[in-house]
Design an enzyme around this catalytic site. Structure first.
Site, PDB file in Angstrom:
ATOM      1  N   GLY A  20       0.810  -1.206   0.000  1.00  0.00           N
ATOM      2  CA  GLY A  20       0.000   0.000   0.000  1.00  0.00           C
ATOM      3  C   GLY A  20       0.846   1.259   0.000  1.00  0.00           C
ATOM      4  N   ILE A  25      -0.196   7.032   4.199  1.00  0.00           N
ATOM      5  CA  ILE A  25       0.546   6.362   5.263  1.00  0.00           C
ATOM      6  C   ILE A  25       1.639   5.480   4.675  1.00  0.00           C
ATOM      7  CG2 ILE A  25       0.379   4.631   7.097  1.00  0.00           C
ATOM      8  CD1 ILE A  25      -2.332   5.768   7.817  1.00  0.00           C
ATOM      9  N   ASN A  89       0.551  -2.801   5.104  1.00  0.00           N
ATOM     10  CA  ASN A  89      -0.148  -1.530   5.225  1.00  0.00           C
ATOM     11  C   ASN A  89      -1.338  -1.400   4.279  1.00  0.00           C
ATOM     12  OD1 ASN A  89      -0.361   1.508   5.794  1.00  0.00           O
ATOM     13  ND2 ASN A  89       0.117   1.473   3.607  1.00  0.00           N
ATOM     14  N   SER A 142      -5.423  -0.110  13.402  1.00  0.00           N
ATOM     15  CA  SER A 142      -6.074   1.179  13.651  1.00  0.00           C
ATOM     16  C   SER A 142      -6.588   1.198  15.077  1.00  0.00           C
ATOM     17  CB  SER A 142      -7.250   1.381  12.681  1.00  0.00           C
ATOM     18  OG  SER A 142      -8.052   2.485  13.068  1.00  0.00           O
ATOM     19  N   TYR A 155     -14.853  -1.995   8.878  1.00  0.00           N
ATOM     20  CA  TYR A 155     -13.432  -1.627   8.929  1.00  0.00           C
ATOM     21  C   TYR A 155     -12.851  -1.927  10.305  1.00  0.00           C
ATOM     22  CZ  TYR A 155      -9.355   1.532   8.978  1.00  0.00           C
ATOM     23  OH  TYR A 155      -8.100   2.071   9.096  1.00  0.00           O
ATOM     24  N   LYS A 159      -9.828  -4.545  11.270  1.00  0.00           N
ATOM     25  CA  LYS A 159      -8.611  -4.103  11.946  1.00  0.00           C
ATOM     26  C   LYS A 159      -8.429  -4.823  13.283  1.00  0.00           C
ATOM     27  CE  LYS A 159      -6.978  -1.157   8.952  1.00  0.00           C
ATOM     28  NZ  LYS A 159      -5.679  -1.393   8.275  1.00  0.00           N
TER      29      LYS A 159
END
Length: 251
Positions: A20, A25, A89, A142, A155, A159
């Site tokens: 990623g 990030i 990532n 996260s 999400y 995570k």
């Protein structure tokens, strides 16, 4: 001005794969790894990768495809002969009400943010085991793994799974000298964030003890540390990088 990790941690000659890398990030992680002297293999599916200092090799692959993870591992080994560290990532962050979530939305989230990381971890750890030199794997999770928001339920679930995956993988691969940890960022600044989500940024700034948004470099430095020998006896841990926001649950 924050210090370069090269001034504190030396990764010279270490081969580090970052997935990623075309995102904000991911770009920060690549820059900090390169500044510390690492030989970076930067994965992207479609977004271009900013070429900064250091040696960075770009690899394009879809990690949700069966041959995607293997393609990344093979590219790193063909270029440098080995892999010393991996930063998982790559991910997506779509918004959808949890009460109305479709099977397709759920599957896309889990496949991209959790299953792809699992498969790449397996492929990378197997390569590290065959090398016989150990290694470090870091998942970028996260703080939503601990503190979900209404439109990020799928999400947050993915995570949270990633945090537990790091612990399970640490247990499984530890005997081979492979450490697996996770980093859980808070709200990371990007161009246009304050315009796109002004109420969220305002709430964050009112609640965060250290008084600012995070940066991609903040996440990158945490990953550099966990991939270095300074973290040689750390595995199965989740390093929260959030300016202290989880101490104040009202944000």
């Amino acid at each position: 001005m924050t210090a370069s990790p090269a001034e504190m941690i030396d990764l010279t000659g270490k081969v580090v794969v970052v997935t990623g890398a075309g995102g904000g990030i991911g770009g920060g992680i690549v820059r900090r790894m390169a500044a510390a002297g690492a030989l970076v293999v930067a994965h992207t599916r479609s977004s271009p990768i900013e070429q900064g200092g250091g040696e960075v090799t770009e690899v394009r692959a879809d990690l949700t495809e069966e041959d995607g993870p293997t393609a990344v591992v093979d590219a790193a080994r063909e270029r440098h002969g080995r892999i010393d560290a991996l930063v998982n990532n790559a991910g997506i962050q779509p918004v959808a009400p949890f009460t109305d979530l479709t099977d397709q939305q759920w599957a896309e989230m889990i496949d991209t943010n959790l299953t792809a990381a699992h498969r790449l971890t397996q492929a990378t750890a197997s390569a590290m085991r065959d090398q016989g030199t150990g290694g470090s794997i870091v998942h970028v999770a996260s703080i939503e793994a601990r503190h979900p928001t209404p439109v990020h339920g799928h999400y947050a679930t993915a995570k949270a799974g990633l945090v537990m995956h790091a612990k399970a993988a640490a247990l499984a691969w530890g005997p081979h000298g492979i450490r697996v940890n996770s980093v859980s960022p808070g709200l990371i600044d990007r161009p246009g964030l304050a315009d796109d989500w002004p109420e969220g940024v305002e709430r964050w700034m009112a609640a965060v003890p250290l008084g600012r948004l995070g940066t991609a470099e903040d996440v990158g430095d945490a990953c550099v540390f966990l991939c270095s020998d300074l973290a040689r006896w750390i595995t199965g841990a989740d390093l929260v990088v959030d300016g202290g926001i989880l101490t104040n649950p009202t944000w």
